[in-house]
Scaffold this motif. Structure first.
Motif, short mmCIF file in Angstrom:
data_model
loop_
_atom_site.label_atom_id
_atom_site.label_comp_id
_atom_site.label_asym_id
_atom_site.label_seq_id
_atom_site.Cartn_x
_atom_site.Cartn_y
_atom_site.Cartn_z
N GLU A 4 0.82 -1.21 0.00
CA GLU A 4 0.00 0.00 0.00
C GLU A 4 0.86 1.27 0.00
N ILE A 5 0.38 2.26 -0.70
CA ILE A 5 1.00 3.60 -0.70
C ILE A 5 0.06 4.51 0.09
N ARG A 6 0.55 5.04 1.21
CA ARG A 6 -0.29 5.87 2.07
C ARG A 6 0.35 7.24 2.30
N PRO A 51 7.33 2.52 -1.42
CA PRO A 51 7.75 1.69 -0.29
C PRO A 51 8.40 0.38 -0.71
N ALA A 52 8.24 -0.02 -1.98
CA ALA A 52 8.83 -1.28 -2.46
C ALA A 52 8.94 -1.23 -3.97
N SER A 53 9.75 -2.14 -4.54
CA SER A 53 9.86 -2.27 -5.99
C SER A 53 8.70 -3.10 -6.52
N GLY A 54 8.35 -2.86 -7.78
CA GLY A 54 7.26 -3.62 -8.38
C GLY A 54 6.61 -2.84 -9.49
N THR A 55 5.32 -3.04 -9.65
CA THR A 55 4.54 -2.36 -10.68
C THR A 55 3.40 -1.60 -10.02
N LEU A 73 -3.38 5.80 -1.01
CA LEU A 73 -3.23 6.49 -2.30
C LEU A 73 -3.24 5.54 -3.48
N GLY A 74 -2.63 4.38 -3.30
CA GLY A 74 -2.52 3.42 -4.39
C GLY A 74 -1.89 2.14 -3.90
N GLN A 75 -1.63 1.22 -4.85
CA GLN A 75 -1.04 -0.07 -4.50
C GLN A 75 0.02 -0.46 -5.51
#
Length: 506
Positions: A4-6, A51-55, A73-75
């Motif tokens: 999660e992006i907060r 907060p982390a690598s990914g897509t 905010l997003g994921q």
């Protein structure tokens, strides 16, 4: 698995933010710590790192929306292969394909809180004085950030580390307590990113290639101002919300400046009294001086007795040895050393003047901590020469000179102004011929020195001109009797007129 992006914590006084812009779109690859979204608050613009690598899997809040601290905010979808790789470039002819350049990671800035330090057991609060910096300023370690005023002294607060001031939480005039956060500084490799670009010096900013931030665009539309009237301080010159607020404030100030001329009444015969007055906020130190002096008058049964002293013997001794004294001890020979020693001798004989009342008890002090009143630009301070009765005149002069330098530079510590048992005030340096000093509570006595002036005196039946000084002893009549007060002042006079008494400790 999704991350999660907060909205991060943005400070105690900041509860919400506006989404300024997203740097990524759903489906794009992201590296850990790479800036992913920019948030605007009413104080500062901040970038939120991944907060982390990914897509980037999903964006839940669009640009221009206002969100609270902690809002989702997003994921980001994680796992091997979740990030979409950039397409490979053509072969270089040798059968080898060039590797796509990896995106650079943004350095995260560590934030350091600057708090109100503890200033001593008797000091529980302070008042925020003048700020030397503002949000966005770069500072070096030990640079002065702000001045705090307590009821005893002014204290400068230095920057604990080099970095950028990202948030100022207390305003000038606010009352703060030890441990309260004054401001925050971003330090480390990412500190530069926290500092907004300096605003353009031109009156009207050139149109930026970047569109205004959503919140700024909305405010501009509501206020009816165009982009060429606002200087953008964001990245690549983007206009932010605070830029619009600054432009509106500048316009209001300009209108107010023009208003008096446009609406000027007929010329009056004389200006209004209010136009010739100046209102200035009292410093914390000045407020405390006023309160303590009035409390001393209301509490103590204060009385003053007077005498005069022939300063001839002291002046002659000083004239004879001042050069040798300064050469040996590295400090000038003044009058305070003699007066302090004379007072210590008198206090030993009349201990009531060196005592204080505590409820129904009298506390007699078997030591002499002599306070020396020093006038500064911000008010009167009284540093204390501890155990003055055990010091030589040279040691006393050195200590007083040290206190004078510290007082002028605002460097006196709280501990250096506590615990006095008796005070000496020298109004003579300002030309005072006679005065009645006010007690420095809870002390029971204060000696007032005055201007040295030649007056006709009868000596051995002859009228001669002698350098005379009036002395005043104010005392608390609840603990000191009139006889004791007069005797004390006579002993001081005798010591100074027969200077050998001080040298021989008589």
């Amino acid at each position: 698995m999704a991350t999660e992006i907060r909205v991060p914590t943005l400070g105690e006084s900041v509860t919400e933010a506006t989404i300024a812009q997203w740097f990524k779109k759903p489906g794009e690859a992201i590296n850990a710590d790479e800036p992913i979204v920019e948030l605007e608050t009413d104080k500062v613009t901040v970038e939120v790192p991944a907060p982390a690598s990914g897509t980037l899997e999903e964006i839940l809040v669009k640009e221009g929306d206002t969100v609270e601290v902690g809002a989702l905010l997003g994921q980001i979808s994680e796992g091997a292969g979740s990030a979409k790789p950039a397409p490979a470039k053509k072969s270089d002819g040798a059968g080898k394909a060039e590797k796509p350049a990896e995106p650079k990671k943004a350095a995260a800035a560590e934030t350091v809180d600057v708090v109100v330090p503890s200033a001593g057991e008797s000091v529980t609060e302070a008042e925020v004085g003048e700020w030397m910096v503002k949000a966005g300023d770069a500072v070096k370690a030990d640079d002065t950030l702000v001045e705090l005023e307590t009821d005893k002294a002014a204290q400068e607060i230095p920057a604990p580390q080099a970095g950028t001031v990202v948030e100022v939480l207390k305003n000038t005039g606010d009352t703060v307590q030890p441990g309260d956060i004054l401001c925050r500084i971003a330090v480390g490799a990412g500190a530069a990113a926290a500092k907004p670009a300096a605003p353009a010096e031109a009156p009207a900013a050139k149109a930026s290639s970047m569109p205004p931030a959503p919140s700024a665009s909305k405010m501009m539309a509501e206020s009816g101002i165009s982009g060429d009237q606002v200087s953008g301080s964001g990245k690549r010159g983007q206009v932010l919300k605070e830029d619009v607020i600054a432009a509106l404030a500048a316009g209001t100030a300009a209108k107010q400046a023009e208003a008096p001329a446009a609406k000027a009444p007929r010329a009056p015969s004389a200006p209004a009294d209010g136009e010739r007055e100046e209102r200035v906020r009292m410093t914390k130190l000045r407020q405390t001086i006023a309160r303590r002096l009035k409390d001393a008058q209301n509490t103590a049964a204060m009385l003053t007795t007077y005498n005069e002293v022939d300063m001839g013997p002291v002046m002659e001794l000083r004239k004879q040895y001042k050069d040798l004294f300064e050469k040996k001890h590295g400090v000038k020979l003044g009058f305070m050393g003699f007066f302090t020693k004379a007072v210590c001798h008198a206090l030993k004989e009349i201990p009531a003047v060196n005592a204080e009342i505590d409820g129904t008890d009298i506390i007699y002090k078997n030591y002499c901590h002599i306070g020396v009143a020093v006038g500064t630009e911000k008010g009167l301070v009284v540093p204390v020469v501890r155990d003055a009765d055990e010091m030589s005149i040279a040691e006393i002069e050195k200590k007083i000179a040290e206190f004078g330098r510290k007082a002028r530079d605002g460097k006196l510590g709280i501990d250096e102004m506590q615990g006095g048992t008796f005070t000496i005030s020298n109004g003579g340096v300002y030309g005072s011929l006679m005065s009645s000093p006010i007690l420095n509570a809870p002390q029971s006595g204060i000696l007032g020195m005055h201007k040295i002036q030649e007056r006709p005196m009868v000596v051995d039946g002859q009228i001669v001109a002698r350098p005379m000084m009036y002395l005043a002893l104010s005392y608390d009549h609840r603990i000191v009797d009139g006889k004791e007060a007069v005797t004390f002042l006579v002993r001081v006079k005798e010591s100074l007129e027969d200077i050998q008494r001080l040298v021989l400790d008589l």
